[in-house]
Design an enzyme around this catalytic site. Structure first.
Site, PDB file in Angstrom:
ATOM      1  N   THR A 151      46.159  41.020  35.904  1.00 35.71           N
ATOM      2  CA  THR A 151      46.684  41.657  34.743  1.00 35.71           C
ATOM      3  C   THR A 151      46.359  42.455  33.569  1.00 35.71           C
ATOM      4  OG1 THR A 151      46.665  39.048  34.909  1.00 35.71           O
ATOM      5  CG2 THR A 151      46.760  39.655  32.873  1.00 35.71           C
ATOM      6  N   SER A 183      45.079  39.154  41.863  1.00 32.17           N
ATOM      7  CA  SER A 183      43.542  39.299  42.382  1.00 32.17           C
ATOM      8  C   SER A 183      43.863  37.559  43.513  1.00 32.17           C
ATOM      9  CB  SER A 183      42.709  38.333  41.271  1.00 32.17           C
ATOM     10  OG  SER A 183      43.060  37.416  41.080  1.00 32.17           O
ATOM     11  N   THR A 237      41.943  38.132  37.417  1.00 36.32           N
ATOM     12  CA  THR A 237      40.771  37.167  36.473  1.00 36.32           C
ATOM     13  C   THR A 237      40.667  36.201  37.381  1.00 36.32           C
ATOM     14  OG1 THR A 237      42.454  36.021  35.196  1.00 36.32           O
ATOM     15  CG2 THR A 237      40.933  37.287  34.186  1.00 36.32           C
ATOM     16  N   ASP A 238      41.962  36.061  38.280  1.00 36.44           N
ATOM     17  CA  ASP A 238      41.676  34.655  39.426  1.00 36.44           C
ATOM     18  C   ASP A 238      40.938  34.297  39.823  1.00 36.44           C
ATOM     19  OD1 ASP A 238      43.736  33.943  37.898  1.00 36.44           O
ATOM     20  OD2 ASP A 238      45.578  34.127  38.963  1.00 36.44           O
TER      21      ASP A 238
END
Ligand code: ASP
Length: 380
Positions: free
Chosen positions: A56, A102, A135-136
């Protein structure tokens, strides 16, 4: 058109039902040297290298209110251009390693990060590195780097929860803080860190807690390492590394074994353990109920697969935090404090280096509190 289940099952067993992609297209790694990135290098500033992978933080939406459904696409140079302030505190070089969400980070990208970051940090004139990432799965890459990077210099993993085009995008300030941290003398000797939203956490314990909100990275029991005030990093404790850290040298390793995570629940399909192994898994992590549990039926099936194949199995927890003690049954290795996704990486690296199941058990046991590890050794 949906296939009736019975037909799908028989087609699948013949290998006809779905065509699985064989490989994710490789992204060439591009280097933007310090000379490319800034017009003049300031020799009095520290050198920091950014490794951009996507996520993101590198995404754009179609409007400034769009915060889901945007697409990845900004390159490392654009990330740097959006925060010219980072050039006031450091000389920046950038590697574009990949540009993906990710969820698509894979072993090729991880092994490339391992190689490039170890080379970069061995350079005397480099203070630290920053990895920009979705971030995932950021905690997985950060944990991997914690285990494979051989340096006391800061490795800082950073992302954003809002795309670059959003009102109050969080990426630019997060990136400024990450670069600040990577060049901060008081960040040395703390291993790989995750920073977002002013917080600094250890890659060992930090995990993403909320799928949407800005303040999502926490390590509940272990707590945060530090905090930014007015863009200055403050730490609560002196530098320390996590208990039980095993360092892995991946020199010569060209691929990583496939490890599945199976999620336990009521009425779990006991056949999943066998299916995993048939599909090529070399290790299995269980996201168990409570402290690593599964139903009696699934446990019998898992033990039978273990006895027949010797495929290493690790019992972790599906609860967001907690400790899995060593199991009396003995065939599954207890994950201790590690969640399923971090257990998977520790198991994967151990198997990549050819460790026996006994040795893998020792790697995990090193992370347990000392009395638990001693009791476990006695039982063996
Ligand atoms: N989809 C994004 C990812 O790559 C989410 C994020 O970066 O926040 O993980």
């Amino acid at each position: 058109m949906l296939l009736p289940r019975a037909l799908f099952t028989s087609l699948f067993s013949l290998g006809l039902a779905v065509a699985l992609p064989t490989a994710i297209p490789d992204h060439p790694t591009t280097l933007f040297t310090r000379q490319d990135v800034q017009s003049a290098i300031n020799a009095s500033l520290p050198n920091v290298t950014i490794f951009a992978t996507g996520g993101t933080i590198a995404s754009q939406g179609t409007s400034n209110t769009q915060t889901v459904g945007y697409s990845v696409g900004l390159g490392v140079q654009q990330l740097i251009d959006a925060v010219p302030e980072i050039l006031n505190i450091s000389n920046i070089a950038g590697y574009q390693v990949s540009n993906v969400g990710s969820g698509s980070i894979n072993e090729t990208i991880l092994l490339r990060l391992n190689e490039l970051i170890n080379i970069e940090l061995a350079k005397e004139d480099v203070a630290g590195v920053v990895v920009t990432h979705g971030t995932d799965t950021l905690e997985e890459t950060a944990f991997f780097l914690q285990l494979v990077v051989n340096s006391t210099k800061p490795v800082v993993c950073v992302g954003a929860m809002r795309p670059a085009t959003a009102l109050s995008a969080d990426g630019p300030l997060n990136l400024l803080q990450a670069v600040t941290l990577a060049s901060a003398p008081n960040a040395v000797g703390r291993g790989t860190m995750i920073t977002l939203n002013d917080r600094i956490g250890s890659a060992w314990y930090t995990t993403k807690n909320n799928a949407n909100s800005l303040d999502t990275f926490y390590s509940t029991e272990a707590g945060q390492l530090g905090f930014f005030i007015n863009q200055v990093p403050y730490f609560y404790f002196d530098p320390a590394l996590p208990v039980g850290l095993t360092q892995f040298d991946l020199t010569g390793v060209t691929d990583l074994p496939m490890i599945d995570i199976l999620y336990a629940h009521q009425d779990m399909d006991p056949g999943l353990f066998n299916s995993s192994v048939v599909n090529g898994a070399e290790g299995i992590v269980l996201a168990g109920v409570g402290a690593g549990g599964i139903s009696a039926r699934a446990s019998i099936a898992a033990e039978a697969v273990y006895n027949a194949t010797g495929v290493a199995m690790v019992a972790s927890h599906r609860s967001s935090d907690g400790f899995v003690p060593s199991s009396e049954g003995g065939f599954a290795i207890a994950s201790g404090f590690l969640n399923p996704q971090k257990s998977r990486i520790l198991l994967q690296l151990s198997l990549a280096l050819g460790y026996s199941n006994e040795e893998v058990a020792d790697v995990f046991a090193a992370t347990y509190p000392a009395p638990v590890a001693a009791a476990m050794r006695k039982r063996r």
